[in-house]
Design an enzyme around this catalytic site. Structure first.
Site, PDB file in Angstrom:
ATOM      1  N   ASP A 171      35.911  33.594  41.574  1.00 37.77           N
ATOM      2  CA  ASP A 171      35.582  34.582  40.551  1.00 37.77           C
ATOM      3  C   ASP A 171      34.066  34.724  40.442  1.00 37.77           C
ATOM      4  O   ASP A 171      33.523  35.838  40.413  1.00 37.77           O
ATOM      5  CB  ASP A 171      36.183  34.141  39.215  1.00 37.77           C
ATOM      6  CG  ASP A 171      36.169  35.238  38.164  1.00 37.77           C
ATOM      7  OD1 ASP A 171      36.110  36.430  38.528  1.00 37.77           O
ATOM      8  OD2 ASP A 171      36.232  34.897  36.966  1.00 37.77           O
ATOM      9  N   HIS A 254      36.326  43.335  41.106  1.00 42.90           N
ATOM     10  CA  HIS A 254      37.236  43.159  39.965  1.00 42.90           C
ATOM     11  C   HIS A 254      38.162  44.358  39.784  1.00 42.90           C
ATOM     12  O   HIS A 254      39.299  44.193  39.337  1.00 42.90           O
ATOM     13  CB  HIS A 254      36.448  42.851  38.691  1.00 42.90           C
ATOM     14  CG  HIS A 254      36.141  41.398  38.530  1.00 42.90           C
ATOM     15  ND1 HIS A 254      35.117  40.774  39.207  1.00 42.90           N
ATOM     16  CD2 HIS A 254      36.765  40.429  37.805  1.00 42.90           C
ATOM     17  CE1 HIS A 254      35.100  39.491  38.892  1.00 42.90           C
ATOM     18  NE2 HIS A 254      36.084  39.252  38.052  1.00 42.90           N
ATOM     19  N   HIS A 257      40.827  43.632  42.182  1.00 43.78           N
ATOM     20  CA  HIS A 257      41.719  42.637  41.561  1.00 43.78           C
ATOM     21  C   HIS A 257      42.705  43.326  40.635  1.00 43.78           C
ATOM     22  O   HIS A 257      43.919  43.058  40.659  1.00 43.78           O
ATOM     23  CB  HIS A 257      40.901  41.610  40.770  1.00 43.78           C
ATOM     24  CG  HIS A 257      41.699  40.877  39.725  1.00 43.78           C
ATOM     25  ND1 HIS A 257      41.951  41.412  38.472  1.00 43.78           N
ATOM     26  CD2 HIS A 257      42.330  39.679  39.749  1.00 43.78           C
ATOM     27  CE1 HIS A 257      42.694  40.567  37.780  1.00 43.78           C
ATOM     28  NE2 HIS A 257      42.937  39.522  38.526  1.00 43.78           N
ATOM     29  N   HIS A 271      43.671  34.594  38.982  1.00 42.04           N
ATOM     30  CA  HIS A 271      42.665  35.655  38.900  1.00 42.04           C
ATOM     31  C   HIS A 271      41.653  35.501  40.036  1.00 42.04           C
ATOM     32  O   HIS A 271      41.351  36.456  40.760  1.00 42.04           O
ATOM     33  CB  HIS A 271      41.965  35.558  37.539  1.00 42.04           C
ATOM     34  CG  HIS A 271      40.796  36.466  37.369  1.00 42.04           C
ATOM     35  ND1 HIS A 271      40.916  37.793  37.020  1.00 42.04           N
ATOM     36  CD2 HIS A 271      39.455  36.239  37.503  1.00 42.04           C
ATOM     37  CE1 HIS A 271      39.713  38.346  36.942  1.00 42.04           C
ATOM     38  NE2 HIS A 271      38.812  37.427  37.228  1.00 42.04           N
TER      39      HIS A 271
END
Length: 373
Positions: A171, A254, A257, A271
């Protein structure tokens, strides 16, 4: 042009700090709502509850059901309102943190984030990622201020499974890739203002720290020991990445994602695992040189993070399914428009395949499994 930088009012990190936390917590009142899930409660929540009671706190313990959805947030908000609590404590992972921030905002109360994992950069930010009840990305929710306190116990982080620290590294690795794209585009950050020099510098420092200390910290966490390397990675995953993504900005990784979350096959992945693939996909979209691509690819591969569609449980995904995820990634409510070039859903779908293909060619050429690197 208006620039903005944001951070929690206080950030405290250290070994054993959770059970020495009264000096940091007492100013927020003695009637906290302690939000945590069953597994975290067994690991550390029960000890914290006992410590707080021993120090005169009237603890309102509420079990978190696991999803930072509007329904769950509203359920817990009503409990806090009924019980007249003075502060919200979020003890757990990223979804617990995001829910605690939303509940505190609903009630107009201070919020203290107590991460038990260094697996996401959620703790420090003034936003929450809100999901549907079934785990798909729904929207970002923004607040007028960051958490009042982020309290990180390094020993608690060290006691967690290594794969969760690795997810946090993944992340955090997206932070600078996205922030530099935002800077190049002159786009807004997650504060809806322009980047400060400080926000950009923190994103770069985050990346530098990850490349220097990631493998050392992973080895340490496998033995549940707190070392200088682990402390640095905890800070990179939690504080630097949190400040860097918010004041540096999100762009492609992101958003990708978020698109992947619409495919049910990915729901069992963390995540960070999905963000890792998102970072590689963004680099493909950027047309990164092989040298630049390999810099990130080799670290992601060496940590056992997803680098193929099979790793995402999408080996059998059709072109239509990948295009549907790509369309979600390109939603006007997401951040892919903050890249310095225009992106169409088909570009993203093609990049999904390109990442998969490059990895397979790389592994075939090197005749080696990821663990070798």
């Amino acid at each position: 042009m208006i620039k903005e930088f944001a951070s929690p009012s206080s950030y405290v990190q250290g070994k054993g700090v959770l059970l020495k936390s009264d000096p940091y917590l007492k100013d927020f009142g003695k009637k906290p709502l302690l939000l945590t899930d069953d597994s975290v409660y067994k690991i550390v929540g029960q000890k914290l509850e006992g410590y707080l009671k021993d120090n005169g706190y009237d603890v309102d313990l509420v079990k978190f059901n696991g999803e930072s959805s509007t329904n769950e947030i509203n359920r817990i908000t009503e409990i806090g309102k009924k019980d007249g609590v003075s502060v919200i404590y979020g003890l757990g992972g990223g979804k617990t943190s995001d829910s605690a921030k939303a509940i505190a905002d609903n009630l107009g109360l201070p919020v203290v984030i107590m991460p038990t994992l260094a697996s996401t950069d959620a703790p420090c930010s003034r936003l929450s990622v809100i999901y549907t009840d079934d785990g798909s990305f729904d929207h970002y929710r923004f607040y007028s201020h960051n958490p009042n306190l982020v309290l990180v116990d390094s020993q608690v982080i060290a006691n967690a499974p290594a794969n969760l620290l690795i997810a946090g590294i993944a992340d955090a690795l997206a932070t600078n890739v996205e922030a530099q794209a935002v800077a190049q585009a002159g786009a807004d950050t997650m504060l809806n203002e322009k980047q400060t020099l400080v926000g950009n510098a923190i994103a770069q420092k985050c990346e530098d720290t990850l490349f220097k200390y990631a493998h050392l910290a992973v080895a340490d966490v496998k033995k549940h020991v707190v070392t200088s390397a682990l402390e640095k990675i905890i800070e990179a995953n939690t504080l630097m990445s949190g400040l860097g993504f918010e004041s540096g900005g999100l762009s492609g990784a992101h958003a990708i994602h978020d698109g992947l979350t619409t495919l049910e096959e990915t729901h069992s992945l963390s995540h960070g695992q999905k963000v890792a693939y998102g970072t590689l996909t963004q680099l493909m979209l950027e047309g990164a040189s092989q040298e630049r691509y390999d810099k990130y690819f080799k670290l992601i591969l060496s940590l056992g993070l997803p680098t193929t569609l099979d790793d995402l449980h999408l080996a059998d995904a059709s072109d239509e399914e990948l295009l549907s995820a790509a369309k979600a990634a390109c939603s006007e409510n997401d951040t892919i428009s903050r890249l310095p070039f225009k992106i169409e859903p088909d570009d993203v779908a093609q990049a999904f395949r390109a990442v998969d293909s490059y990895t397979k060619d790389y592994l075939a050429t090197h005749q080696c499994k990821p663990a070798c690197h």
